[in-house]
Design a protein around this motif. Structure first.
Motif, PDB file in Angstrom:
ATOM      1  N   ARG A  43      32.293   1.410 -14.132  1.00 44.82           N
ATOM      2  CA  ARG A  43      32.678   3.402 -13.555  1.00 44.82           C
ATOM      3  C   ARG A  43      34.294   2.994 -13.704  1.00 44.82           C
ATOM      4  NH1 ARG A  43      33.329   1.808  -6.948  1.00 44.82           N
ATOM      5  NH2 ARG A  43      34.896   1.205  -8.083  1.00 44.82           N
ATOM      6  N   PHE A  52      26.905  -2.875  -6.596  1.00 44.91           N
ATOM      7  CA  PHE A  52      26.089  -2.200  -5.885  1.00 44.91           C
ATOM      8  C   PHE A  52      24.351  -2.661  -6.694  1.00 44.91           C
ATOM      9  CE2 PHE A  52      23.760   2.220  -5.914  1.00 44.91           C
ATOM     10  CZ  PHE A  52      24.406   2.388  -4.277  1.00 44.91           C
ATOM     11  N   ARG A  72      16.656   6.822  -5.564  1.00 44.92           N
ATOM     12  CA  ARG A  72      17.883   7.529  -6.275  1.00 44.92           C
ATOM     13  C   ARG A  72      18.885   6.459  -5.848  1.00 44.92           C
ATOM     14  NH1 ARG A  72      17.290  12.897  -3.899  1.00 44.92           N
ATOM     15  NH2 ARG A  72      19.191  13.036  -3.400  1.00 44.92           N
ATOM     16  N   PRO A  74      23.606   7.849  -7.584  1.00 44.12           N
ATOM     17  CA  PRO A  74      24.562   8.725  -8.509  1.00 44.12           C
ATOM     18  C   PRO A  74      23.589   8.644  -9.987  1.00 44.12           C
ATOM     19  CG  PRO A  74      26.020   7.152  -7.173  1.00 44.12           C
ATOM     20  CD  PRO A  74      24.706   6.788  -7.231  1.00 44.12           C
ATOM     21  N   PRO A 125      28.802  11.774 -11.370  1.00 45.92           N
ATOM     22  CA  PRO A 125      28.170  12.778 -10.656  1.00 45.92           C
ATOM     23  C   PRO A 125      28.998  12.627  -9.255  1.00 45.92           C
ATOM     24  CG  PRO A 125      27.933  10.126 -10.230  1.00 45.92           C
ATOM     25  CD  PRO A 125      29.479  10.428 -11.702  1.00 45.92           C
ATOM     26  N   GLY A 126      30.586  13.069  -9.748  1.00 47.70           N
ATOM     27  CA  GLY A 126      31.744  13.167  -8.717  1.00 47.70           C
ATOM     28  C   GLY A 126      32.323  13.501  -9.046  1.00 47.70           C
ATOM     29  N   CYS A 127      34.235  13.392  -9.005  1.00 52.37           N
ATOM     30  CA  CYS A 127      35.212  13.488  -9.477  1.00 52.37           C
ATOM     31  C   CYS A 127      34.893  13.859 -10.989  1.00 52.37           C
ATOM     32  CB  CYS A 127      36.959  12.696  -8.372  1.00 52.37           C
ATOM     33  SG  CYS A 127      36.508  13.717  -7.245  1.00 52.37           S
ATOM     34  N   ASN A 130      36.111  10.817 -12.471  1.00 45.43           N
ATOM     35  CA  ASN A 130      35.347   8.920 -12.121  1.00 45.43           C
ATOM     36  C   ASN A 130      34.434   9.393 -13.529  1.00 45.43           C
ATOM     37  OD1 ASN A 130      37.203   8.637 -10.371  1.00 45.43           O
ATOM     38  ND2 ASN A 130      36.097   9.713  -8.812  1.00 45.43           N
ATOM     39  N   TYR A 132      30.741   7.498 -15.059  1.00 39.74           N
ATOM     40  CA  TYR A 132      30.027   6.558 -15.121  1.00 39.74           C
ATOM     41  C   TYR A 132      29.203   6.358 -16.123  1.00 39.74           C
ATOM     42  CZ  TYR A 132      31.254   7.049 -10.610  1.00 39.74           C
ATOM     43  OH  TYR A 132      31.822   6.922  -9.081  1.00 39.74           O
TER      44      TYR A 132
ATOM     45  N   SER B 230      37.548  10.436  -4.928  1.00 41.38           N
ATOM     46  CA  SER B 230      36.294  10.757  -4.797  1.00 41.38           C
ATOM     47  C   SER B 230      35.440  11.903  -4.427  1.00 41.38           C
ATOM     48  CB  SER B 230      35.804   9.355  -5.204  1.00 41.38           C
ATOM     49  OG  SER B 230      35.747   8.596  -3.566  1.00 41.38           O
ATOM     50  N   LEU B 231      34.105  12.074  -4.275  1.00 41.61           N
ATOM     51  CA  LEU B 231      33.361  12.560  -3.430  1.00 41.61           C
ATOM     52  C   LEU B 231      32.185  11.736  -3.125  1.00 41.61           C
ATOM     53  CD1 LEU B 231      33.004  16.287  -5.648  1.00 41.61           C
ATOM     54  CD2 LEU B 231      34.398  15.703  -3.909  1.00 41.61           C
ATOM     55  N   ASN B 233      29.428  11.766  -4.094  1.00 42.59           N
ATOM     56  CA  ASN B 233      28.171  11.626  -5.182  1.00 42.59           C
ATOM     57  C   ASN B 233      29.186  10.425  -6.066  1.00 42.59           C
ATOM     58  OD1 ASN B 233      25.801  12.340  -5.732  1.00 42.59           O
ATOM     59  ND2 ASN B 233      25.920  12.854  -7.340  1.00 42.59           N
ATOM     60  N   ASP B 234      30.116  10.075  -5.429  1.00 39.13           N
ATOM     61  CA  ASP B 234      30.334   9.067  -6.035  1.00 39.13           C
ATOM     62  C   ASP B 234      30.195   7.339  -5.794  1.00 39.13           C
ATOM     63  OD1 ASP B 234      32.326   9.374  -8.634  1.00 39.13           O
ATOM     64  OD2 ASP B 234      33.418  11.078  -6.807  1.00 39.13           O
ATOM     65  N   LEU B 235      30.785   6.214  -6.421  1.00 39.40           N
ATOM     66  CA  LEU B 235      30.202   5.002  -6.306  1.00 39.40           C
ATOM     67  C   LEU B 235      31.798   4.902  -5.357  1.00 39.40           C
ATOM     68  CD1 LEU B 235      27.585   3.269  -8.406  1.00 39.40           C
ATOM     69  CD2 LEU B 235      26.924   4.027  -6.240  1.00 39.40           C
ATOM     70  N   TRP B 293      27.262   4.743  -1.747  1.00 41.92           N
ATOM     71  CA  TRP B 293      26.880   6.101  -2.474  1.00 41.92           C
ATOM     72  C   TRP B 293      27.581   6.492  -1.452  1.00 41.92           C
ATOM     73  CZ3 TRP B 293      21.670   8.079  -4.253  1.00 41.92           C
ATOM     74  CH2 TRP B 293      21.596   9.356  -4.629  1.00 41.92           C
ATOM     75  N   ASP B 302      19.950  16.632   1.404  1.00 36.58           N
ATOM     76  CA  ASP B 302      20.322  17.617  -0.396  1.00 36.58           C
ATOM     77  C   ASP B 302      21.313  18.793   0.303  1.00 36.58           C
ATOM     78  OD1 ASP B 302      19.455  16.134  -1.686  1.00 36.58           O
ATOM     79  OD2 ASP B 302      17.293  17.304  -1.959  1.00 36.58           O
TER      80      ASP B 302
END
Lengths: 140, 338
Positions: A43, A52, A72, A74, A125-127, A130, A132, B230-231, B233-235, B293, B302
């Motif tokens: 990350r 993780f 699942r 991210p 997947p997010g901001c 960030n 991956y 972060s959101l 959906n981030d780690l 997560w 979802d």
């Protein structure tokens, strides 16, 4: 006498050779069918593989162009769907299209490490800041 | 005839050597003698910052001045900073250095990356900062023995991310020829290494107001969140540093995360069990971490989004809890990118 002998040998050498035609070998299409697990995860450049639990995650590609996500985490997409390479032999991009969702593409980084094929997938997947990178390896 | 030619040649060689020395060794030692900045500001304020500069030149040459300011990434410095200068060599403005411009002596790095590699984040504790680098519009010409004085006037709009912030701003001045190099010549008042650059790290600067959570780059925190923005959906990694102050958890073998998430549709989800799901791994030196997560941790559907969370750190019985600033109030975190 000598002249005829030399001429005969020359003709023999000349007509005993022929051009061998070697047909070019085509690059094999990249086949990623199978079940892939996460070998390494970063990350923003930091290795988070052991931070993780990625061990249960699998992404399964079949030869008909479908993929299935198991357990699942991210990822580029959060639902099962179809995948496609932009070129079967020389792919630069892989596109995932989840059922009921929009297509998501990323660079296709298909490397060989210690004789084993690995697939590096970069995604956000997010901001947007960030990033991956998952290094995937096929299940044995 | 020959001796005359020889003399001419000698002069040419001497002139060439002097020119070469002038090119290779053209430099001025530089220092930031004073920084003037208000003690605090509000989110959205344009903060005036004045840097007083002294230079002492050991040869003649011509250079542009480089100015770097370290600030939180969320302030979007390239859009929100401007600067001018007044000096004994003339006045002018600074412009942003394009990221494609390679720094002198930077080994292939551009100026922001070169500053990051050389000066890091200047003692700040959260790695969500960037060097914003500008250069003077015109080169200034100097001669051996010149003593140059001047001031740089920076206008920095703070808090573009709408977060109250405590941060150590840092400043670097240099020139476009010498980068971050130095020589062994002692130059009175310019330090033992006689650098062609200078860094100045300010005191903790406070920005108040804003709708976000306080981001304290300056003081050690009991907990930190990485990535800082972060959101769901981030780690997300939450770190707990038990060394910052004595708490109820000091001496605990195991610590756990006890968190409450709030979703976009108003649902609150409390996860306060002491299990492997919430166990924070010991990572040495009294520090503990958990990477999770948020979507899976809070088990949202979802169609739901986790917008913020509050949390405590607990012992394995769940009875001892540590909150923000070692109080009974929880730590807070908003899932947002700005």
């Amino acid at each position: 006498m000598n002249r005829y002998f030399i001429l005969s040998v020359f003709c023999l050498l000349l007509f005993s050779c022929k051009i061998e035609e070697v047909s070019p070998v085509g690059e094999a299409p990249k086949n990623i069918s199978g079940s892939w697990r996460i070998l390494k995860a970063t990350r923003n450049g930091t290795d988070i593989t052991s931070a993780f639990d990625f061990t249960q995650f699998r992404v399964k590609f079949d030869s008909a162009g479908n993929y299935t996500i198991v357990n699942r985490v991210p990822f580029l997409v959060n639902a099962n769907g179809t995948y496609a390479l932009d070129d079967p032999a020389y792919p630069f991009k892989i596109t995932f299209t989840p059922q009921g969702g929009s297509a998501v593409a990323t660079s296709f980084n298909y490397i060989t490490t210690a004789g084993i094929r690995q697939l590096n997938l970069t995604f956000v997947p997010g901001c947007a800041l960030n990033a991956y990178i998952y290094t995937l390896e096929k299940d044995n | 005839m020959l001796p005359r030619l020889n003399i001419k040649g000698r002069k040419i060689w001497m002139l060439s050597a002097l020119l070469l020395i002038g090119i290779v060794f053209s430099f001025c030692h530089i220092k930031i003698s004073k920084v003037t900045i208000p003690a605090s500001a509000k989110v959205g304020d344009v903060v005036p910052i004045q840097l007083d500069i002294d230079e002492s030149c050991n040869s003649g040459g011509s250079d542009r001045l480089i100015l770097g300011v370290l600030m939180p990434k969320g302030w979007k410095g390239t859009q929100n900073m401007s600067a001018t200068y007044k000096s004994s060599k003339g006045d002018g403005t600074f412009t942003m250095v394009p990221l494609t411009t390679l720094a002198a002596h930077g080994e292939g790095k551009n100026w922001p990356d070169y500053m990051r590699a050389t000066f890091g984040i200047a003692g700040n504790l959260i790695d969500d900062m960037e060097w914003v680098v500008m250069q003077s519009d015109n080169p200034f010409t100097y001669a051996n023995g010149d003593k140059i004085t001047g001031s740089i006037f920076i206008n920095l709009k703070v808090g573009a991310d709408d977060n109250p912030t405590v941060v150590k701003l840092a400043y670097v001045v240099a020139n476009t020829t010498n980068g971050f190099t130095s020589d062994t010549y002692f130059d009175e008042g310019y330090g033992p290494t006689a650098e062609y650059y200078n860094q100045y790290v300010g005191d903790c600067f406070t920005v108040t107001g804003g709708s976000g959570d306080l981001i304290d780059f300056c003081n050690p925190q009991l907990t930190t969140v990485s990535p800082p923005k972060s959101l769901d959906n981030d780690l997300v990694t939450i770190s707990f540093d038990s060394n910052v102050i004595e708490t109820d958890l000091s001496g605990s073998d195991e610590v756990y995360l006890c968190a409450t998430g709030t979703t976009s549709d108003g649902q609150t989800i409390n996860i306060c069990e002491q299990t492997s799901k919430t166990l924070m791994k010991a990572v040495g030196s009294g520090r503990y971490e958990i990477t999770f997560w948020p979507r899976a941790f809070f088990g949202v559907s979802d169609s739901q989004t986790v917008t913020n969370m509050t949390y405590f750190i607990t012992d394995k019985t769940g009875t001892k809890q540590v909150g923000y600033g070692n109080t009974t109030a929880p730590f807070t975190y908003k899932f947002k990118c700005g």
